[in-house]
Design an enzyme around this catalytic site. Structure first.
Site, PDB file in Angstrom:
ATOM      1  N   CYS A  12       1.035  -1.603   0.108  1.00 43.62           N
ATOM      2  CA  CYS A  12       0.071   0.482   0.156  1.00 43.62           C
ATOM      3  C   CYS A  12       0.856   0.858  -0.301  1.00 43.62           C
ATOM      4  O   CYS A  12       1.017   2.415  -1.033  1.00 43.62           O
ATOM      5  CB  CYS A  12      -0.673   0.435   0.996  1.00 43.62           C
ATOM      6  SG  CYS A  12      -1.949  -1.347   1.008  1.00 43.62           S
TER       7      CYS A  12
HETATM    8  N1  LIG Z   1      -2.534  -6.599   1.275  1.00 42.16           N
HETATM    9  C1  LIG Z   1      -3.498  -5.184   1.759  1.00 42.16           C
HETATM   10  O1  LIG Z   1      -2.830  -4.825   2.976  1.00 42.16           O
HETATM   11  C2  LIG Z   1      -4.238  -4.092   1.256  1.00 42.16           C
HETATM   12  C3  LIG Z   1      -4.432  -3.217   2.100  1.00 42.16           C
HETATM   13  C4  LIG Z   1      -5.788  -2.523   1.076  1.00 42.16           C
HETATM   14  C5  LIG Z   1      -5.288  -2.353   0.262  1.00 42.16           C
HETATM   15  N2  LIG Z   1      -4.704  -3.344  -0.800  1.00 42.16           N
HETATM   16  C6  LIG Z   1      -5.213  -3.827  -2.058  1.00 42.16           C
HETATM   17  O2  LIG Z   1      -6.053  -4.448  -2.431  1.00 42.16           O
HETATM   18  C7  LIG Z   1      -5.645  -5.241  -3.390  1.00 42.16           C
HETATM   19  C8  LIG Z   1      -5.654  -6.702  -4.057  1.00 42.16           C
HETATM   20  O3  LIG Z   1      -4.785  -7.078  -2.690  1.00 42.16           O
HETATM   21  P1  LIG Z   1      -4.099  -8.499  -2.285  1.00 42.16           P
HETATM   22  O4  LIG Z   1      -3.221  -7.810  -0.923  1.00 42.16           O
HETATM   23  O5  LIG Z   1      -5.404  -9.292  -1.362  1.00 42.16           O
HETATM   24  O6  LIG Z   1      -3.195  -9.300  -3.391  1.00 42.16           O
HETATM   25  P2  LIG Z   1      -2.821 -10.626  -4.056  1.00 42.16           P
HETATM   26  O7  LIG Z   1      -1.724 -10.703  -3.971  1.00 42.16           O
HETATM   27  O8  LIG Z   1      -2.593 -10.779  -1.773  1.00 42.16           O
HETATM   28  O9  LIG Z   1      -3.730 -11.394  -3.644  1.00 42.16           O
HETATM   29  C9  LIG Z   1      -4.805 -11.168  -5.427  1.00 42.16           C
HETATM   30  C10 LIG Z   1      -5.030 -12.531  -5.549  1.00 42.16           C
HETATM   31  O10 LIG Z   1      -5.637 -11.998  -7.045  1.00 42.16           O
HETATM   32  C11 LIG Z   1      -4.840 -13.320  -7.824  1.00 42.16           C
HETATM   33  N3  LIG Z   1      -5.317 -12.714  -8.925  1.00 42.16           N
HETATM   34  C12 LIG Z   1      -4.683 -11.623 -10.075  1.00 42.16           C
HETATM   35  N4  LIG Z   1      -5.261 -11.532 -11.230  1.00 42.16           N
HETATM   36  C13 LIG Z   1      -6.506 -12.189 -11.107  1.00 42.16           C
HETATM   37  C14 LIG Z   1      -7.543 -12.418 -11.695  1.00 42.16           C
HETATM   38  N5  LIG Z   1      -6.859 -11.391 -13.103  1.00 42.16           N
HETATM   39  N6  LIG Z   1      -8.931 -12.479 -11.932  1.00 42.16           N
HETATM   40  C15 LIG Z   1      -9.098 -13.697 -10.450  1.00 42.16           C
HETATM   41  N7  LIG Z   1      -7.369 -13.564  -9.513  1.00 42.16           N
HETATM   42  C16 LIG Z   1      -6.995 -12.946 -10.171  1.00 42.16           C
HETATM   43  C17 LIG Z   1      -3.801 -13.725  -7.324  1.00 42.16           C
HETATM   44  O11 LIG Z   1      -3.466 -15.246  -7.916  1.00 42.16           O
HETATM   45  C18 LIG Z   1      -4.048 -13.466  -5.553  1.00 42.16           C
HETATM   46  O12 LIG Z   1      -4.501 -14.742  -5.303  1.00 42.16           O
HETATM   47  C19 LIG Z   1      -4.512  -4.740  -4.348  1.00 42.16           C
HETATM   48  O13 LIG Z   1      -5.330  -3.476  -5.256  1.00 42.16           O
HETATM   49  C20 LIG Z   1      -3.792  -3.736  -3.033  1.00 42.16           C
HETATM   50  O14 LIG Z   1      -3.544  -3.243  -2.976  1.00 42.16           O
HETATM   51  C21 LIG Z   1      -4.022  -4.748  -0.008  1.00 42.16           C
END
Ligand SMILES: NC(=O)c1ccc[n+]([C@@H]2O[C@H](COP(=O)([O-])OP(=O)(O)OC[C@H]3O[C@@H](n4cnc5c(N)ncnc54)[C@H](O)[C@@H]3O)[C@@H](O)[C@H]2O)c1
Length: 421
Positions: free
Chosen positions: A262
């Protein structure tokens, strides 16, 4: 209020999986859709790959009917589809929305009248209306009329046991008032409090404001830490004292650099938008970026200083890194500043090892870094130790009293052989 029967969560990572769990507990029939075979197989076998979700949580929702799949046809029968896919940076440090676009195309193929589609991935203001809606409308259906679209910024704080998805207010903004209404109806069944934004762009901006605010305030104390060290002022003590003011001050703490997915990434989405749309720079973000990105090199310099005081060169000296994840008490090493620190130390010839109870193996540029199993032995062998992450399982007294010079980048240790950042 009716419980919508079926939810499809696209992307089962740190954001999507907790949502799947909470929605399943709220009575939704949840299907998790992920492009990764491994992720969906492990979940279907009852194993979680996300810190905040236990295997028991996964088994609980599996017994309630949850399934994970890589088959996008599940979208056709959903009432609500929530997109939680990654939004990283591309090589030029601009937004990489490929996963959002791919997910949108998958939805467009199966989109049905009456469905609600929500984007949760962090992104620049305008994405929902300019990127997501046009792809969804390629189905022939019209947003706000045939189906509903909203944005709701994800606020997961990995490792935070006090504020979870359920008790953290959820901001929601739809592309039309009816879209907002549908999204509020959905989220109010899953979380305790829903906050309605004036529009979809305001919901998108909320997340970027929150993270840019953190980024800038962390940069402020990181810059102050550097001159406070020279002025022999304990900045952590000053922060402690300032925090007693009951209004107008929120504490932020220095550290070895910003990590995770983030803080180092989201402000770039905003400054890229300002730059490409308006042609000028978001100066606060640029400065914060420069200061925070310079912290790993500053830590290395301070390690060199500590060795210098012992008449030792960095080359061939043994440096022990304590905690290499980007955050305390979680096992996630993505974007951790520890990687930059280790890389530079190794390039300069130091013999680097690490201790982290939450990280089984850790590689820099494909080469495994030596893991030390025992804290006492590791400290005894090291010429310098660097506390990078203050996991609660670390024994502070053992580190402080070890007789090894220790650079404390978190301001939690004290003792005659401890030097703060
Ligand atoms: N992790 C955090 O603390 C956090 C906090 C706030 C916001 N975010 C935001 O949330 C979003 C997701 O982050 P995350 O940490 O959960 O990511 P992550 O990498 O933990 O998980 C994402 C998942 O999406 C899957 N994926 C990728 N492309 C795909 C598609 N086209 N169709 C289906 N699945 C797909 C991947 O295989 C993975 O399992 C991002 O925009 C991130 O910036 C994350």
């Amino acid at each position: 209020m009716t419980v919508a029967s079926k939810l499809v969560v696209i992307g089962l990572g740190y954001v999507g999986l907790p949502l799947a769990v909470e929605a399943a507990r709220a009575g939704f029939q949840v299907v998790g859709l992920d492009t990764s075979e491994r992720v969906s197989q492990e979940l279907n076998q009852g194993r979680s790959h996300v810190d905040d979700v236990t295997d028991a949580d996964v088994r609980e929702i599996l017994s309630g009917g949850f399934t994970a799949t890589t088959d996008t046809s599940c979208i056709a029968t959903a009432d609500v589809v929530v997109i939680c896919v990654p939004t990283p940076l591309d090589g030029e440090l601009g937004p990489n929305l490929r996963a959002v676009e791919d997910a949108a195309r998958d939805i467009a193929k199966h989109l049905q009248s009456g469905q609600l589609v929500v984007l949760e991935s962090t992104t620049y203001p305008g994405t929902t209306e300019e990127v997501l809606v046009p792809i969804l409308e390629s189905s022939g259906l019209i947003a706000g009329q045939d189906f509903y679209v909203a944005y709701s910024p994800e606020r997961i704080d990995p490792g935070n046991a006090r504020f979870t998805l359920r008790n953290t207010p959820k901001v929601v903004g739809g592309v039309t008032p009816l879209c907002t209404e549908r999204a509020v109806d959905f989220y109010s069944q899953v979380v305790d409090e829903v906050v309605v934004s004036g529009g979809v762009k305001e919901a998108e901006m909320t997340k970027l404001l929150e993270n840019t605010y953190r980024h800038i305030n962390i940069a402020l104390v990181n810059e102050m830490a550097q001159f406070c060290a020279e002025l022999e002022i304990d900045l952590w003590d000053a922060i402690r004292c300032a925090s007693t003011k009951p209004f107008g001050f929120s504490p932020f703490f220095p550290g070895p650099g910003v990590g995770g997915h983030c803080i180092p990434i989201d402000p770039n989405y905003l400054s890229h938008r300002v730059q490409t749309r308006l042609g000028y720079t978001f100066r606060f973000v640029e400065l914060a970026q420069e200061i925070n990105a310079g912290m790993p090199a500053y830590v290395v310099r301070r390690v060199q200083d500590l060795l210098n005081d012992q008449s030792l060169p960095l080359r061939n000296s043994r440096v022990l890194l304590l905690g290499v994840t980007y955050k305390a008490d979680i096992g996630d090493v993505r974007e951790s500043p520890a990687a930059d620190i280790a890389k530079t130390l190794i390039e300069l010839g130091a013999r680097v090892s690490y201790i982290d109870p939450l990280v089984d193996s850790w590689a820099i540029d494909g080469a495994e870094v030596r893991k030390t199993a025992d804290l006492k032995d590791g400290l005894r062998e090291a010429h310098v130790a660097v506390l990078l992450q203050a996991h609660s399982s670390f024994d502070h007294d053992e580190i402080s009293g070890s007789g090894t010079w220790t650079l404390d980048t978190r301001g939690v240790l004290s003792g005659p052989m401890v030097v703060r950042l």
